[in-house]
Write a protein that holds these residues in place. Structure first.
Motif, PDB file in Angstrom:
ATOM      1  N   ARG A   1      -0.463   1.208   9.745  1.00  0.00           N
ATOM      2  CA  ARG A   1      -0.576   2.101   9.305  1.00  0.00           C
ATOM      3  C   ARG A   1      -0.149   2.448   7.848  1.00  0.00           C
ATOM      4  NH1 ARG A   1       2.898   4.698  14.080  1.00  0.00           N
ATOM      5  NH2 ARG A   1       2.181   3.151  15.485  1.00  0.00           N
TER       6      ARG A   1
ATOM      7  N   THR B   1      -3.119  -0.977   3.503  1.00  0.00           N
ATOM      8  CA  THR B   1      -4.586  -0.905   3.180  1.00  0.00           C
ATOM      9  C   THR B   1      -5.228  -2.038   3.431  1.00  0.00           C
ATOM     10  OG1 THR B   1      -4.310  -1.671   0.855  1.00  0.00           O
ATOM     11  CG2 THR B   1      -3.764   0.694   1.130  1.00  0.00           C
TER      12      THR B   1
ATOM     13  N   LYS C   1      -8.003   1.738  10.621  1.00  0.00           N
ATOM     14  CA  LYS C   1      -9.454   2.002  10.439  1.00  0.00           C
ATOM     15  C   LYS C   1     -10.124   0.903  10.830  1.00  0.00           C
ATOM     16  CE  LYS C   1     -11.200   6.291   8.418  1.00  0.00           C
ATOM     17  NZ  LYS C   1     -11.375   7.061   7.337  1.00  0.00           N
TER      18      LYS C   1
ATOM     19  N   ASN D   1      -9.827  -1.093  14.249  1.00  0.00           N
ATOM     20  CA  ASN D   1     -11.148  -0.411  15.073  1.00  0.00           C
ATOM     21  C   ASN D   1     -12.294  -0.720  14.922  1.00  0.00           C
ATOM     22  OD1 ASN D   1      -9.382   1.250  17.236  1.00  0.00           O
ATOM     23  ND2 ASN D   1      -8.488   2.030  15.316  1.00  0.00           N
TER      24      ASN D   1
ATOM     25  N   ARG E   1     -13.578   0.382  -4.555  1.00  0.00           N
ATOM     26  CA  ARG E   1     -14.208   1.451  -4.387  1.00  0.00           C
ATOM     27  C   ARG E   1     -15.678   1.776  -5.051  1.00  0.00           C
ATOM     28  NH1 ARG E   1     -11.935   6.223  -2.680  1.00  0.00           N
ATOM     29  NH2 ARG E   1      -9.643   6.193  -1.945  1.00  0.00           N
TER      30      ARG E   1
ATOM     31  N   ASP F   1     -10.480   7.021  14.664  1.00  0.00           N
ATOM     32  CA  ASP F   1      -9.121   6.667  13.962  1.00  0.00           C
ATOM     33  C   ASP F   1      -8.870   7.083  12.535  1.00  0.00           C
ATOM     34  OD1 ASP F   1     -10.382   3.577  12.929  1.00  0.00           O
ATOM     35  OD2 ASP F   1     -11.378   5.298  13.621  1.00  0.00           O
ATOM     36  N   ALA F   2      -9.513   8.145  12.193  1.00  0.00           N
ATOM     37  CA  ALA F   2      -9.115   8.635  10.948  1.00  0.00           C
ATOM     38  C   ALA F   2      -7.663   9.032  10.990  1.00  0.00           C
ATOM     39  CB  ALA F   2     -10.001   9.687  10.840  1.00  0.00           C
ATOM     40  N   ILE F   3      -7.202   8.817   9.720  1.00  0.00           N
ATOM     41  CA  ILE F   3      -5.583   9.073   9.568  1.00  0.00           C
ATOM     42  C   ILE F   3      -5.485  10.474   9.046  1.00  0.00           C
ATOM     43  CG2 ILE F   3      -3.565   8.500   8.097  1.00  0.00           C
ATOM     44  CD1 ILE F   3      -4.368   6.359  10.298  1.00  0.00           C
TER      45      ILE F   3
ATOM     46  N   ARG G   1       0.056   9.135  -0.372  1.00  0.00           N
ATOM     47  CA  ARG G   1      -0.364   8.016  -1.167  1.00  0.00           C
ATOM     48  C   ARG G   1       0.890   8.125  -2.191  1.00  0.00           C
ATOM     49  NH1 ARG G   1      -5.044   6.363  -1.830  1.00  0.00           N
ATOM     50  NH2 ARG G   1      -6.692   7.116  -0.213  1.00  0.00           N
TER      51      ARG G   1
ATOM     52  N   ASN H   1      -0.319   2.549  -2.635  1.00  0.00           N
ATOM     53  CA  ASN H   1      -0.597   2.332  -1.347  1.00  0.00           C
ATOM     54  C   ASN H   1      -0.690   3.551  -0.313  1.00  0.00           C
ATOM     55  OD1 ASN H   1      -0.503  -0.351  -1.379  1.00  0.00           O
ATOM     56  ND2 ASN H   1       1.595  -0.428  -1.317  1.00  0.00           N
ATOM     57  N   VAL H   2      -1.500   3.411   0.661  1.00  0.00           N
ATOM     58  CA  VAL H   2      -1.490   4.560   1.414  1.00  0.00           C
ATOM     59  C   VAL H   2      -0.328   4.331   2.497  1.00  0.00           C
ATOM     60  CG1 VAL H   2      -2.653   5.539   3.406  1.00  0.00           C
ATOM     61  CG2 VAL H   2      -4.053   4.755   1.562  1.00  0.00           C
ATOM     62  N   GLU H   3       0.442   5.557   2.530  1.00  0.00           N
ATOM     63  CA  GLU H   3       1.602   5.530   3.563  1.00  0.00           C
ATOM     64  C   GLU H   3       1.246   6.504   4.508  1.00  0.00           C
ATOM     65  OE1 GLU H   3       5.392   6.477   2.401  1.00  0.00           O
ATOM     66  OE2 GLU H   3       5.700   4.843   1.035  1.00  0.00           O
ATOM     67  N   SER H   4       0.490   6.062   5.486  1.00  0.00           N
ATOM     68  CA  SER H   4      -0.060   6.850   6.506  1.00  0.00           C
ATOM     69  C   SER H   4       1.240   7.448   7.344  1.00  0.00           C
ATOM     70  CB  SER H   4      -1.160   6.346   7.436  1.00  0.00           C
ATOM     71  OG  SER H   4      -1.943   5.637   6.757  1.00  0.00           O
TER      72      SER H   4
ATOM     73  N   ASP I   1       3.089   8.848  11.065  1.00  0.00           N
ATOM     74  CA  ASP I   1       3.000   7.985  12.418  1.00  0.00           C
ATOM     75  C   ASP I   1       1.535   8.241  12.939  1.00  0.00           C
ATOM     76  OD1 ASP I   1       5.442   7.978  14.904  1.00  0.00           O
ATOM     77  OD2 ASP I   1       3.543   7.072  14.932  1.00  0.00           O
ATOM     78  N   TYR I   2       0.896   7.035  13.100  1.00  0.00           N
ATOM     79  CA  TYR I   2      -0.434   7.208  13.812  1.00  0.00           C
ATOM     80  C   TYR I   2      -0.444   7.827  15.315  1.00  0.00           C
ATOM     81  CZ  TYR I   2      -4.605   5.099  15.902  1.00  0.00           C
ATOM     82  OH  TYR I   2      -5.827   4.973  16.272  1.00  0.00           O
ATOM     83  N   GLU I   3       0.509   7.404  15.869  1.00  0.00           N
ATOM     84  CA  GLU I   3       0.559   7.949  17.321  1.00  0.00           C
ATOM     85  C   GLU I   3       0.678   9.539  17.471  1.00  0.00           C
ATOM     86  OE1 GLU I   3       0.994   5.920  20.412  1.00  0.00           O
ATOM     87  OE2 GLU I   3      -0.034   7.864  20.654  1.00  0.00           O
TER      88      GLU I   3
ATOM     89  N   PRO J   1      -9.920  10.470   2.074  1.00  0.00           N
ATOM     90  CA  PRO J   1      -9.971   9.413   1.040  1.00  0.00           C
ATOM     91  C   PRO J   1     -10.637   8.016   1.332  1.00  0.00           C
ATOM     92  CG  PRO J   1      -7.789   9.366   2.060  1.00  0.00           C
ATOM     93  CD  PRO J   1      -8.531  10.473   2.690  1.00  0.00           C
TER      94      PRO J   1
END
Lengths: 804, 804
Positions: free
Chosen positions: A581, A584, A718, A721, A736, B29-31, B36, B41-44, B46-48, B705
């Motif tokens: 998660r 990237t 993503k 999956n 991008r 599965d889109a976050i 950011r 970096n993307v700091e997503s 918690d996915y769950e 994004p």
């Protein structure tokens, strides 16, 4: 705009044919044969044809009739796979039952006189059977050891393990499992049957084995990787259907456990195959009923009918059932962990010492198993038979040489039986049938069951990983049903109710252990229902499976995943890891990317192939004004074919002349087809002269022109999956984009026959069925006119419009 | 390199939070919540958490425990859906059985005295029931008309049809189908039950209906679009499970027919829901056995047991069975075509005239149905009863007021029955049970069956599309079993064998008609097996399904696809269209792309939203040196929320200050959540002053994004499969990239705990288990050293390396 501009740069590439089977890349929908005409459009050949019969590309232009032919061939092969797997299952079952039946009959005959002689004969027969099995495996078919399910799972997810789908593996699997199961080891024949089905499917798809001159031309229809995988998926499902007589369970197993992607057309074909297996197995069993199959007929094919079991369950029974789930989760997770350690030790220390050690190991395990299964029942005192129930038809003790419950072993002759021998000194099928049996409360003592549980669990752990074909289903069912019955006995004595059947608890125990170990869900549930022929217990089975899977998941991964990890098979789990998660796509790229220019020097190709192990290389061309452009993906295997054949080498470092002879014409299509199970070409096999090394190679005709791409800052979850759902092997991470050429929505993909953009103006994200009487449309027109009067940022917006 | 360079340009965008539920875009599965940080970096989060409980984003940081909580909530909702759908099904069934039972009992009581009076009462009762149904639908819940399956299919594939998941639709569906089925129309209650299950699931997920003040806060857990769809999938499966008492069939129906994507976790949850339904239904039936449910108990829930049917089948029977398949395909395709034409005519001419016409139409159909079902049996002469078989327990004629076979209607009192009335003047369940019944050879005359077939087929075609809830399963089964039994009668008289059961042929006929009309495969097969409780007929059912589906496919699409097309629901078929093979992604892009700059004038947003109906807009920013860069996808619905709230408007045309208050903080997360079934915001609802229109809006915090991208010359078949497999709604078509930043393979996604690149050096495309004794590694090292001596195209290659 930019894109139009760049297209001039690769116009030459667009004039040539690219006929390499790109589905090698695992894209379920990669167009194998694409033709690019002069105005740059892709003129893909018949999709259906490519999908099914890529080999006969010459006939691709024949159109609909040919497509129909291919569909027929596809279904015919599904039929053949079903027939083949069904017959193999029948053969294995009849053999095992006859060997085991003959063994027990002989032993029982001898122990009427002497237990020592019987013991020696019993040990000897087991040893011979196990020795023959391990000998076949070590000398002839090393890939046939173990259950094979992790390897097949790997294959269907895009990872080839050497040798798993060869004819010798098939033969080794069939005869090896007859030996190992007949020899009384603590393992089953179900996992190997799945592998057997997959082998049969793959061999049929290849048109037989080349090595043994069994291949026939007319069978070589399925040459694309995707077709092969579809066949193997059918084979897997057929294997499960044959192993458990569970056609629906087979389909679900193939979908849930084995593949990470699915298509509804494939599902239907898989189901057809499973049904054929069911018909074959049923016919064979009908045929055997008349006694033509020796000892087979009374035991054999799994249906442990519990339809006369517990009719109803009360609310307070749910608690002990939940306890069974917890026990299953704990014991299953422990089983996975122990087998992982032992298998790790075996791989890295024991089995490195050669085949002699493997053979000795298997024989030692056989010896220990024989001693325990014969010796322990001797220590038990016999129990008196329950009062005879003439309706049930169960005799106690059972007559010598017959099958069934209540084994008389080391007992006085009159009306006594040995409860430990009933489960230990018996064929697996009979033992499970006895454990599942209803109306037999108090048949087993807690002491016997506990002894059996501990000993058999230990044996199963030790046996797992020896060099024989080994399934984990039947041992799992035996372990689970033992503690399930123990809990059932406790419930009977605690709740003091008589409508509780210990057999039902044994069934739930079996489900819980399999759930805790293999972590399957729907497919396992359906298989349990189908093998017990009792739909009523479905909710209870689900309950224990839910609990046992949850408990097991708290500790480790499923059995097959653990084993796949041990064998370095990179299976992708069903859900992405936690740390993904925060990553990237760019972070996930492992090694440096090595790209090729469009026309590359042969020496460079060779050196790059030597210097890394990458299997895919981006190919980058330059437009006339020097801008770089990714034109596709080149596979290592295709490069090796080109290097070996040498016909495409050219002296000039310029792109080849598109008006000359088509480069692909110099190759037979089949050269690029990946061998289904061989080692394939390696860079070590390529020998080039220094003249060759100075020449050039134009890669444009041979690359996959449109691999999947993701922007560099897409989340790895993503990407993950994307890999799983599409079954990919390579994906390009790109910067991008600087502009958007277009936006595709569902509506764009709908393509009505009467394509009239004016009438089909739908909102693609959310189609609202507008009430036609509403003045919506008129109002909008008015408003739109009003808009034109306002100043628009036309300059800025127009800049982005133009790309569309 | 280029990419690094460009990143400076969007650094400000990366400092802000983007918390909009991007899964609105249908990416499975889109976050939803991505953060950011400064280094890009993307700091997503918690996915769950995002997946399950997007609403409680404030608690997202709580970690594992919270995730566990969400899982529990998820399963609890599955339980609730199961309970709710099960109870709804029980309620509908009990009501229908009671209404119909009471109707027939009364009519039979009256016709003992006067047939004319009975006829009038019969017509009147039917008319009242149908009128109440059509009244509810037209006045209260217009979305509840029809079967609802095409709409649900559309919803799960990303297309919202207005009003299908409202509480009023649920109520209308339940009471409407009681009226229409109880009123004796030629339609069933199974399709509506699927819709009912979906409604219950959706309403539970929303926490009740807002309009009726039934919503409770603590239930508002599932706010993301994806969670809602998962729930509705569960509801669908529950509906099928409840309609047919077929839990496995329900799961397969949800997978095969309804969704285009699946995940194994979801499958398990769907299965759990189905099992709960099975438990609820079974409990209710046990409760009703004691006679507490009025007329219910003897009929009702579908299990038309044919387990005492034909035991075996001979080879020559396969031919007539294949004939049944062909008939099924032809009649099914004809049915689809006729209903399509009639429904088209109704939509465009008849139903436009208002609700009065709809009500009159339904009443007219009811009248015709009543006259035919009462009148035609009057014309038949009665048949003498067969010789009584005391074992079977079937009385002939059946006593008045009871259920079962051999209806005495307009016959002399003694031992006669009317065979046409037995199927026509009876509840649907009983009629089917009679048609399926074994051991009743010669019960029906060919003339009666033929009359019934023609009349009922016509009635079913005419009834389909009236403004009442209408399922097609039961009518399909009735039509199919009629001609199936006809073929069976022919076979009995032709082959002159007595082990052939007409009931088995009737079952096959039913399967063939459903296959020819609905074109389902595995799920239909399993449903047929589950409703007849006979696993032995599986291969035969498959055979007829294979044939009937193939025959039907030669003519037109399946019933649901035809109806979806009629209603402008853009469903993607399971395989891409033929012409797509010849198209590139660029060709498929429909309209001009309208993109936004990052900071956009409010007036421009308004005018663009007025001027087109696009639902997604690319957002393009510029780097400091003027290069364009696509930074994400902006949804129309989110733009509308921003326009309505106005809090994000700014005076400056420069990007908002990332160090200031977070823009997203000004919005409640739930503002962006799409209402589950309302109309949502429309541009017409937005009213802005001219001051507002002169302000600016920074879109960066609110966009998705990383939407999926495809290169412009990718084949549309590939794009199509991407859409289907991932359930997408928008995809960006971009020019070919100019460089490859990296290449992701399966190995890169594996992420072992002990990440050691030196030891895990696998070949990702094909992992070969190398024999460790081979001198491969040494040789390679030698060779690699040799390579360094050769000249490399380092300049060219290095250019592409550096990006990695």
């Amino acid at each position: 705009m930019l894109s139009n501009h760049l297209q001039n740069g690769i116009e030459t590439a667009k004039l040539v044919w690219s006929r390499i089977p790109n589905s090698e890349d695992g894209d379920p929908d990669a167009i194998g044969l694409t033709k690019r005409n002069d105005d740059g459009n892709v003129e893909s050949l018949d999709y259906e044809v490519i999908e099914n019969c890529a080999y006969w590309e010459e006939q691709a232009q024949r159109g609909k009739l040919y497509v129909g032919y291919c569909v027929v061939v596809k279904w015919f092969f599904a039929l053949l796979i079903g027939l083949g797997t069904g017959l193999a299952a029948v053969f294995i079952n009849i053999s095992v039952e006859n060997f085991a039946g003959w063994k027990f009959a002989l032993t029982f005959a001898i122990i009427q006189k002497s237990y020592v002689a019987g013991f020696l004969v019993y040990i000897l027969i087991n040893l011979v059977l196990v020795y023959s099995s391990v000998y076949i495996i070590t000398q002839f078919a090393p890939a046939a050891a173990g259950s094979g399910i992790p390897e097949i799972k790997g294959y269907l997810n895009g990872i080839d393990v050497h040798g798993i789908l060869l004819l010798r593996t098939l033969i080794g699997k069939i005869f090896g499992s007859i030996g190992s199961v007949g020899g009384g080891l603590a393992l089953g024949k179900e996992g190997p049957l799945v592998h057997t089905g997959a082998c049969i499917a793959s061999l049929l798809g290849q048109g037989g084995s080349k090595k043994y001159h069994l291949n026939s031309k007319w069978l070589q229809v399925f040459k694309s990787d995707r077709d092969q995988r579809d066949l193997v998926t059918c084979g897997c499902a057929a294997g499960v259907a044959a192993a458990f007589r569970a056609p629906v369970g087979g389909v679900l197993f193939a979908l849930e456990e084995v593949t990470s992607w699915w298509r509804s057309q494939l599902m239907w074909r898989v189901f057809f195959t499973s049904a054929i297996v069911a018909v074959v197995v049923r016919s064979a069993m009908n045929w055997c009923k008349s006694g033509k199959c020796g000892h087979f007929g009374s035991g054999g094919f799994i249906i442990w009918d519990v339809s006369d079991g517990q009719e109803d369950y009360s609310f307070e029974e749910l608690f002990p059932m939940a306890i069974i789930g917890v026990i299953g989760g704990l014991l299953g997770a422990l089983f996975n962990q122990l087998t992982y350690y032992i298998a790790y030790w075996r791989r890295n220390y024991l089995h490195k010492r050669g085949n002699q050690v493997k053979i000795m190991e298997a024989c030692l395990v056989s010896l220990i198993t024989s001693i325990i299964s014969f010796g322990l029942p001797l220590l038990r005192t016999c129990s008196p038979c329950p009062e005879a129930d003439p309706d049930s038809g169960i005799e106690c003790p059972r007559p010598p040489g017959m099958y069934g419950n209540y084994v008389n072993f080391y007992c006085s002759k009159d009306k006594e039986y040995n409860d430990l021998a009933t489960i230990f000194f018996n064929t697996q099928d009979d033992a499970i049938r006895n454990l599942f049996s209803a109306k037999t409360i108090h048949e087993f003592s807690a002491q016997s069951l506990l002894t059996f549980l501990v000993m058999f669990y230990t044996l199963a752990v030790v046996t797992f990983g020896t060099a024989v074909p080994a399934g984990q289903f039947v041992p799992g069912i035996m372990i689970g049903s033992t503690y399930g019955r123990l809990v059932g006995m406790f419930v009977v004595s605690f709740y003091k109710k008589l409508n509780i059947e210990e057999g039902t608890y044994a069934l739930l125990g079996a489900a819980s252990f399999l759930g805790g170990s293999m972590r399957m869900t729907v497919s396992l549930c359906v298989i349990m229902v189908e093998i017990t022929n009792n739909l009523k217990l479905l909710p209870l089975i689900m309950l224990v499976l839910l609990i046992s899977k949850a408990v097991g998941d708290a500790f480790n991964e499923g059995l097959y995943e653990e084993q796949a990890r041990l064998r370095n098979i990179p299976l992708l789990e069903s859900r992405p890891k936690y740390q993904m998660r925060k990553m990237t796509a760019k972070d996930a790229c492992g090694n440096r990317v090595v790209s090729f220019p469009r026309v590359v020097k042969v020496a460079d190709v060779v050196s790059i192939l030597w210097s890394n192990k990458h299997n895919g290389f981006p190919v980058i061309d330059h437009t006339r004004n020097g801008e770089a452009l990714v034109i596709g993906l080149m596979l290592r295997s295709h490069l090796l074919v080109l290097l070996q054949s040498k016909v495409d080498f050219q002296h000039s470092p310029l792109p080849s002349d598109p008006t000359g002879p088509k480069p692909i014409g110099r190759h037979a299509f089949s050269e690029f087809v990946k061998p289904a199970s061989g080692k394939g070409l390696s860079i070590e096999d390529i020998h080039l002269s220094s003249d060759d090394l100075d020449m050039f190679l134009d890669l444009a005709p041979f690359l996959n022109p449109s691999p999947y791409i993701v922007p560099e800052d897409m989340s790895v979850t993503k990407v993950y999956n994307l890999f799983r759902q599409l079954g990919l092997r390579h994906i390009f991470v790109v910067p991008r984009p600087s502009c958007v050429v277009g936006l595709i929505t569902r509506k764009d993909l709908l393509m009505e026959e009467n394509e009239d953009p004016a009438t089909v103006e739908l909102q693609s994200t959310s189609v609202r069925l507008l009430d036609d009487r509403s003045p919506h449309r008129d109002k909008e027109t008015v408003r739109r006119n009003a808009d034109t009067e306002r100043p628009l940022l036309n300059g800025l917006l127009g800049q982005h419009h133009a790309a569309g």
